[in-house]
Design a protein around this motif. Sequence first.
Motif, PDB file in Angstrom:
ATOM      1  N   TYR A 120       0.876  -1.264   0.051  1.00 40.99           N
ATOM      2  CA  TYR A 120      -0.007  -0.040   0.001  1.00 40.99           C
ATOM      3  C   TYR A 120       1.038   1.145  -0.054  1.00 40.99           C
ATOM      4  CZ  TYR A 120       0.952  -0.369   5.266  1.00 40.99           C
ATOM      5  OH  TYR A 120       1.571  -0.199   6.291  1.00 40.99           O
ATOM      6  N   THR A 165      -2.351   8.928   4.538  1.00 39.42           N
ATOM      7  CA  THR A 165      -3.264   8.502   3.541  1.00 39.42           C
ATOM      8  C   THR A 165      -2.806   7.212   3.283  1.00 39.42           C
ATOM      9  OG1 THR A 165      -4.080  10.823   2.703  1.00 39.42           O
ATOM     10  CG2 THR A 165      -4.226   8.987   1.314  1.00 39.42           C
ATOM     11  N   THR A 170      -3.430   4.068   0.758  1.00 37.47           N
ATOM     12  CA  THR A 170      -4.104   3.421  -0.483  1.00 37.47           C
ATOM     13  C   THR A 170      -3.836   2.229  -0.760  1.00 37.47           C
ATOM     14  OG1 THR A 170      -4.448   5.649  -1.032  1.00 37.47           O
ATOM     15  CG2 THR A 170      -4.718   4.256  -2.843  1.00 37.47           C
ATOM     16  N   ARG A 227     -10.299  -0.182  -4.977  1.00 37.22           N
ATOM     17  CA  ARG A 227      -9.486   0.637  -4.702  1.00 37.22           C
ATOM     18  C   ARG A 227      -9.915   1.056  -3.263  1.00 37.22           C
ATOM     19  NH1 ARG A 227      -7.838   5.883  -5.407  1.00 37.22           N
ATOM     20  NH2 ARG A 227      -9.393   6.192  -7.244  1.00 37.22           N
ATOM     21  N   THR A 261      -8.964   3.761  -0.121  1.00 40.29           N
ATOM     22  CA  THR A 261      -8.193   5.065   0.408  1.00 40.29           C
ATOM     23  C   THR A 261      -8.680   5.421   1.871  1.00 40.29           C
ATOM     24  OG1 THR A 261      -8.165   6.054  -1.849  1.00 40.29           O
ATOM     25  CG2 THR A 261      -7.684   7.322   0.035  1.00 40.29           C
TER      26      THR A 261
END
Length: 430
Positions: free
Chosen positions: A92, A106, A108, A217, A219
């Motif tokens: 990630y 963050t 992802t 996906r 986030t």
Amino acid sequence: MARKQREFRILGMTPSEIVREFFSSGTGKVAAALFIVLIVVSVYALVTLPPNFARVWNNPKYWQLNPQYAPPAWIDSIMGPVYSPQIYVNDYTFTVQHQDGVTYITVTFNVNYEYDKPWNEIFIVINNPAIYSMSQPPVVSITIYRPDGSKITLGPLPINTRVTTLGVSPEVVSQVNLFYSEEYHISDVVPTGSSATPYLFYTVDDGKLVPLKGPYRFTMVFYVFSQNSSVINRKDLEIVLQGQIYGLMGTDNEGHDLWLGLLAGFPIDLAVGLLSALIIVVIAVIIGIVAGFYSGLIDEALMRLTDFVILLPAFPLLIVFSVLFGWSIWDAVIFLAIVSWGASARIIRAMIMQIRNAQYIESAVIAGASRMWILRNHILPQIIPFILYLLVTNVPGAILTLSSINFLGLAGSDTQHGVHYSTTPMSLAH
């Protein structure tokens, strides 16, 4: 001349002669291969698994990320991609930004959903108590981009425990229900008391929920406030998608990895089985040889003793004595061996009596051969393969009986410091 030193002998045979006789038969070779496998697996368990595994095994929090009653992972190779596997997200992106006294982290990552049954749950694990123990803990907001172009936004959720279970949060359940209501005009899609996580991977076709396969996906944005002295680092974070299949042997009702449990039991079970089988075989061989070779009054007395042992209810007695005296597993091993040799002794006696009446034995006696010479050269070579057979077959029987006693909680053991552990995720190591 110096007197020749006598060789060490067992029942008239040297150890090398006994070994040679063992390996002269097919039974001996198969048994040797079996024991080598057992020993190799036991050594592997001792080397690779930590000494505190018994305590870990009894700690439910250690296994809380695993699915319950999950079949083994290889079942998908037979049935096709039906069940979602356990996934520990390691690949990630991780970015950190600071703005107005707030740290934005963050994360992802992508997952490819191609199964008929989606993941049970999503766990966010923070392995740093300083982060989730703050008076104002971090919060996380999650956006999921689905293969059909739609997206689901979840949170913000507080990170106030080491393990945050995404799908059971009332807020997440409400948000998933709202998504299906707005997108597909279906209300209350998540059943009461259920996790909302599986419904992140569904769509609606002709009014029915069906798996929405393809790339997803995720986030995740963590908000860490200025008064927090600790910030989430990559090494502190673990994301787990709880699957519906797990490991080589699956899991039980508490999520225990059954393969690790089996592996941990090998060393102690092998020791227990071998010790019990060895005692049984030694007693049976001595009684059987003496009774069959000497006959007469000795034979009669030993056979009455053997009949008494055969008639003893070994397993009920083992249960009673374990309760009365608080026996350990090793006490149970010795008792089980002492009361389990009767049938084997009778078979050995019958074999020796048949061999003893053979014509070549009578010829050896007429020629002046001693009893020990006859025993060594004519009788033992014929019964040694059977002795090995008894040794091999008594090992699993002893393990099964003693495992039953342990299952009933009637025989304590010194295995509280047992062995175990290997390919487990980062969170389980804490």
